[in-house]
Scaffold this motif. Structure first.
Motif, PDB file in Angstrom:
ATOM      1  N   GLY A   3       0.802  -1.212   0.000  1.00  0.00           N
ATOM      2  CA  GLY A   3       0.000   0.000   0.000  1.00  0.00           C
ATOM      3  C   GLY A   3       0.834   1.261   0.000  1.00  0.00           C
ATOM      4  O   GLY A   3       2.063   1.234  -0.130  1.00  0.00           O
ATOM      5  N   TYR A   4       0.132   2.396   0.165  1.00  0.00           N
ATOM      6  CA  TYR A   4       0.806   3.683   0.017  1.00  0.00           C
ATOM      7  C   TYR A   4       1.822   3.944   1.125  1.00  0.00           C
ATOM      8  O   TYR A   4       2.836   4.615   0.896  1.00  0.00           O
ATOM      9  CB  TYR A   4      -0.228   4.801  -0.060  1.00  0.00           C
ATOM     10  CG  TYR A   4      -0.852   5.210   1.251  1.00  0.00           C
ATOM     11  CD1 TYR A   4      -0.296   6.221   2.026  1.00  0.00           C
ATOM     12  CD2 TYR A   4      -2.014   4.592   1.713  1.00  0.00           C
ATOM     13  CE1 TYR A   4      -0.873   6.612   3.216  1.00  0.00           C
ATOM     14  CE2 TYR A   4      -2.597   4.967   2.901  1.00  0.00           C
ATOM     15  CZ  TYR A   4      -2.029   5.974   3.650  1.00  0.00           C
ATOM     16  OH  TYR A   4      -2.588   6.351   4.841  1.00  0.00           O
ATOM     17  N   ARG A   5       1.587   3.431   2.326  1.00  0.00           N
ATOM     18  CA  ARG A   5       2.540   3.677   3.410  1.00  0.00           C
ATOM     19  C   ARG A   5       3.878   3.002   3.117  1.00  0.00           C
ATOM     20  O   ARG A   5       4.940   3.548   3.436  1.00  0.00           O
ATOM     21  CB  ARG A   5       1.960   3.179   4.736  1.00  0.00           C
ATOM     22  CG  ARG A   5       0.871   4.074   5.321  1.00  0.00           C
ATOM     23  CD  ARG A   5       0.569   3.735   6.764  1.00  0.00           C
ATOM     24  NE  ARG A   5      -0.358   4.691   7.352  1.00  0.00           N
ATOM     25  CZ  ARG A   5      -1.676   4.578   7.330  1.00  0.00           C
ATOM     26  NH1 ARG A   5      -2.241   3.509   6.742  1.00  0.00           N
ATOM     27  NH2 ARG A   5      -2.447   5.484   7.884  1.00  0.00           N
ATOM     28  N   GLU A   6       3.814   1.804   2.525  1.00  0.00           N
ATOM     29  CA  GLU A   6       5.057   1.103   2.179  1.00  0.00           C
ATOM     30  C   GLU A   6       5.812   1.863   1.088  1.00  0.00           C
ATOM     31  O   GLU A   6       7.030   2.018   1.159  1.00  0.00           O
ATOM     32  CB  GLU A   6       4.743  -0.327   1.722  1.00  0.00           C
ATOM     33  CG  GLU A   6       4.324  -1.278   2.844  1.00  0.00           C
ATOM     34  CD  GLU A   6       2.883  -1.071   3.281  1.00  0.00           C
ATOM     35  OE1 GLU A   6       2.502  -1.612   4.333  1.00  0.00           O
ATOM     36  OE2 GLU A   6       2.133  -0.358   2.566  1.00  0.00           O
ATOM     37  N   LEU A   7       5.091   2.369   0.083  1.00  0.00           N
ATOM     38  CA  LEU A   7       5.754   3.155  -0.959  1.00  0.00           C
ATOM     39  C   LEU A   7       6.311   4.449  -0.383  1.00  0.00           C
ATOM     40  O   LEU A   7       7.430   4.848  -0.706  1.00  0.00           O
ATOM     41  CB  LEU A   7       4.772   3.468  -2.087  1.00  0.00           C
ATOM     42  CG  LEU A   7       5.322   4.373  -3.202  1.00  0.00           C
ATOM     43  CD1 LEU A   7       6.563   3.764  -3.842  1.00  0.00           C
ATOM     44  CD2 LEU A   7       4.245   4.654  -4.242  1.00  0.00           C
ATOM     45  N   ALA A   8       5.551   5.091   0.492  1.00  0.00           N
ATOM     46  CA  ALA A   8       6.038   6.320   1.123  1.00  0.00           C
ATOM     47  C   ALA A   8       7.312   6.053   1.914  1.00  0.00           C
ATOM     48  O   ALA A   8       8.246   6.864   1.894  1.00  0.00           O
ATOM     49  CB  ALA A   8       4.963   6.911   2.027  1.00  0.00           C
ATOM     50  N   ALA A   9       7.378   4.908   2.598  1.00  0.00           N
ATOM     51  CA  ALA A   9       8.572   4.568   3.381  1.00  0.00           C
ATOM     52  C   ALA A   9       9.786   4.387   2.470  1.00  0.00           C
ATOM     53  O   ALA A   9      10.900   4.823   2.799  1.00  0.00           O
ATOM     54  CB  ALA A   9       8.321   3.299   4.190  1.00  0.00           C
ATOM     55  N   VAL A  10       9.573   3.753   1.310  1.00  0.00           N
ATOM     56  CA  VAL A  10      10.676   3.552   0.364  1.00  0.00           C
ATOM     57  C   VAL A  10      11.171   4.893  -0.165  1.00  0.00           C
ATOM     58  O   VAL A  10      12.381   5.176  -0.180  1.00  0.00           O
ATOM     59  CB  VAL A  10      10.224   2.646  -0.800  1.00  0.00           C
ATOM     60  CG1 VAL A  10      11.282   2.636  -1.911  1.00  0.00           C
ATOM     61  CG2 VAL A  10       9.968   1.233  -0.308  1.00  0.00           C
TER      62      VAL A  10
END
Length: 249
Positions: A3-10
């Motif tokens: 999800g978006y939180r994982e992409l934001a973390a990357v």
């Protein structure tokens, strides 16, 4: 990727590590969709999270730009260094130069207005009196706006200096006041933290969720006359106000 939180973390890690330095454009939404196998909305949500944190700024067709978060130290003693007439740097430029930064001051607008009751009280003039209002941007380099400045002066005082004109005051306002025989004697500052207005966020190129530091500075002469009223606004992660060695008692 889920999800978006994982992409934001990357993306956050890539920004903080310098893989995407300030000023660089992040990959396009379609490219992030392909490389991470995510929907358009998920990518947009990730970018919004980074914008809300102040890491990036979205520029529409210009893409998503990594935001410059260089922090400028602003010491209270910067005023004492610019009181000599015919100097070349004002307080902002002096503070930046001492940190090896290219600080500049840009005049946005100069106009004559009538003082409302609030401004009249703050400036020590009659309500309705003519005052000079200057709007300035304190920048790093030519385009990185770090601080918005709104400044007011009694018109009769401004007319004795270049303050009523449209040009930048070379060497800073305080030196110009000294040259006109109005030596500043004391400065008072009030500091608040708040969320930016929509207009402030737009000018500072930040999300409306990035807090700002607002400083109201009043400069007076030895006889208590208000020489200058200034209100500055800057993202909280771009400035550090330094009040060293203040006397006690």
């Amino acid at each position: 990727m889920r999800g978006y939180r994982e992409l934001a973390a990357v993306l956050r890690e890539q920004i903080n590590s310098g893989e995407y330095p300030p000023g660089q454009t992040l990959p396009r939404i379609v490219d992030l969709m392909d490389s991470h196998d995510l929907s358009r909305q998920t990518v947009r949500d990730a970018i919004k999270e980074l914008a809300d944190e102040g890491l990036v700024v979205t520029m529409g067709k210009g893409g998503t730009i990594v935001r410059n978060r260089t922090r400028v130290k602003i010491p209270l003693n910067r005023y004492s260094k610019v009181l000599r007439p015919n100097g070349t740097k004002g307080p902002w430029e002096t503070a930046c130069a001492e940190q090896g930064l290219d600080g500049r001051m840009r005049v946005v607008r100069v106009e004559r207005v009538q003082a409302d009751e609030t401004l009249a009280e703050q400036l020590g003039v009659e309500a309705g009196a003519e005052i000079v209002h200057r709007q300035r941007h304190a920048t790093l380099g030519p385009d990185d706006v770090v601080q918005l400045q709104l400044v007011w002066y009694p018109a009769d005082l401004a007319d004795q200096t270049p303050l009523g004109g449209q040009d930048k005051i070379v060497g800073g306002v305080l030196g110009a006041l000294v040259a006109a025989g109005h030596a500043p004697s004391a400065v008072s500052e009030r500091v608040q933290s708040r969320m930016p207005s929509q207009e402030e966020a737009s000018q500072l190129k930040i999300s409306g969720k990035v807090p700002v530091v607002s400083v109201t500075r009043t400069t007076v002469s030895a006889d208590g006359r208000v020489l200058e009223l200034l209100q500055s606004t800057a993202p909280a992660d771009r400035v550090e106000l330094v009040y060293d060695n203040l006397p006690l008692g």
